[in-house]
Design an enzyme around this catalytic site. Structure first.
Site, PDB file in Angstrom:
ATOM      1  N   GLN A 113       0.822  -1.197   0.000  1.00  0.00           N
ATOM      2  CA  GLN A 113       0.000   0.000   0.000  1.00  0.00           C
ATOM      3  C   GLN A 113       0.864   1.258   0.000  1.00  0.00           C
ATOM      4  O   GLN A 113       0.350   2.354  -0.183  1.00  0.00           O
ATOM      5  CB  GLN A 113      -0.891   0.025   1.239  1.00  0.00           C
ATOM      6  N   ILE A 115       3.564   4.209  -0.860  1.00  0.00           N
ATOM      7  CA  ILE A 115       3.872   4.983  -2.072  1.00  0.00           C
ATOM      8  C   ILE A 115       5.303   5.501  -2.054  1.00  0.00           C
ATOM      9  O   ILE A 115       5.662   6.359  -2.851  1.00  0.00           O
ATOM     10  CB  ILE A 115       2.885   6.161  -2.222  1.00  0.00           C
ATOM     11  N   HIS A 131      -1.181   1.364  -4.630  1.00  0.00           N
ATOM     12  CA  HIS A 131      -1.573   2.772  -4.480  1.00  0.00           C
ATOM     13  C   HIS A 131      -0.670   3.726  -5.254  1.00  0.00           C
ATOM     14  O   HIS A 131      -0.761   4.938  -5.086  1.00  0.00           O
ATOM     15  CB  HIS A 131      -1.588   3.171  -3.004  1.00  0.00           C
ATOM     16  N   THR A 209       0.064  -3.273   8.314  1.00  0.00           N
ATOM     17  CA  THR A 209      -1.148  -2.715   7.723  1.00  0.00           C
ATOM     18  C   THR A 209      -2.346  -3.047   8.600  1.00  0.00           C
ATOM     19  O   THR A 209      -2.403  -4.126   9.196  1.00  0.00           O
ATOM     20  CB  THR A 209      -1.393  -3.238   6.298  1.00  0.00           C
ATOM     21  N   THR A 210      -3.297  -2.131   8.673  1.00  0.00           N
ATOM     22  CA  THR A 210      -4.499  -2.371   9.473  1.00  0.00           C
ATOM     23  C   THR A 210      -5.453  -3.333   8.794  1.00  0.00           C
ATOM     24  O   THR A 210      -6.347  -3.879   9.436  1.00  0.00           O
ATOM     25  CB  THR A 210      -5.238  -1.045   9.751  1.00  0.00           C
TER      26      THR A 210
END
Length: 265
Positions: A113, A115, A131, A209-210
């Site tokens: 995720q 960037i 992303h 990550t959540t």
């Protein structure tokens, strides 16, 4: 259900699973780069855990495609804040461990995720940057593309005039990243679907990550249902913590280093 066992036993079990697999998938979020000095958005040390932006927007609204269209100066204020936090930072030991795993197991893939581009800087090649990447810019008017270094000096210093403008046509430019409310890139989704549905992974990690986005949680859910080992590395409890087979409540770089050392490659 996650395995409840002494921490040392969990580390050994994860290392054994990694040695036995051939096609692992590592799903990484902001916590993966926290050891490089980058802040997370939510969770431990998150930039936006409790407060809205200065303008009173939730950060998800400030960093949305709609805000970029209607108030690009607001959207760019927080794009700049996040992207500039990468400046001068480097990939960490965790990124390098994943690159080393790919060297040993060429069918290793990373779904990130993030960037920041740190996975590629560390040497990983099989990467889905779902992303996008903040270092790449595109003009919304003429479609010209350039690096952030070329057009905005790589997000250095305090921005003087937001939003940035295209040097060719004076149109508003944006980073080639997915903002809230925007569609994911087709090519990235096709790669992910192929990995998950057609080239089944035999071990899946969720790191930093959540797991709140369906396309991040789905590979874990599918693997768990199919009896494929799943691992979470995250100092905070997440949506996935009660689902994974193995949970390691530690920061990414330290945990990955320990697992890699136990593999004895």
């Amino acid at each position: 259900m996650k395995t409840v066992a002494p921490v040392s036993e969990i580390y050994q079990a994860v290392a054994d699973a990694l040695r036995a697999c051939q096609r692992p998938l590592f799903i990484t979020g902001a916590g993966m780069s926290a050891d490089s000095g980058l802040p997370t958005y939510r969770g431990l040390g998150g930039l936006y855990n409790h407060n809205d932006t200065d303008e009173g927007y939730a950060i998800e609204d400030a960093l949305s495609g709609r805000m970029l269209r209607e108030k690009p100066e607001v959207c760019w204020k927080y794009l700049w804040q996040i992207a500039s936090s990468c400046r001068g930072k480097k990939c960490n030991r965790g990124h390098k461990v994943l690159a080393s795993i790919e060297d040993v197991k060429p069918e290793t893939w990373v779904l990130t995720q993030n960037i920041d581009g740190f996975h590629s800087l560390a040497g990983s090649q099989n990467i889905i940057e779902i992303h996008g990447k903040a270092s790449q810019l595109i003009c919304l008017e003429c479609g010209a593309r350039a690096s952030a270094e070329e057009w905005i000096d790589g997000y250095s210093g305090e921005p003087k005039d937001l939003p940035p403008k295209c040097p060719k046509c004076n149109g508003v430019v944006r980073p080639e990243v997915v903002l809230f409310g925007e569609s994911l890139p087709d090519e990235a989704i096709e790669k992910l679907n192929y990995l998950v549905y057609h080239d089944q992974r035999d071990l899946i990690f969720s790191i930093g990550t959540t797991g709140v986005f369906p396309y991040i949680a789905q590979p874990i859910l599918m693997a768990q249902a199919a009896g494929i080992p799943t691992v979470e590395i995250n100092p905070c409890e997440t949506e996935l913590s009660s689902i994974v087979e193995y949970r390691i409540a530690e920061k990414a770089a330290n945990a990955l280093e320990k697992i890699w050392n136990l593999c004895n490659y």
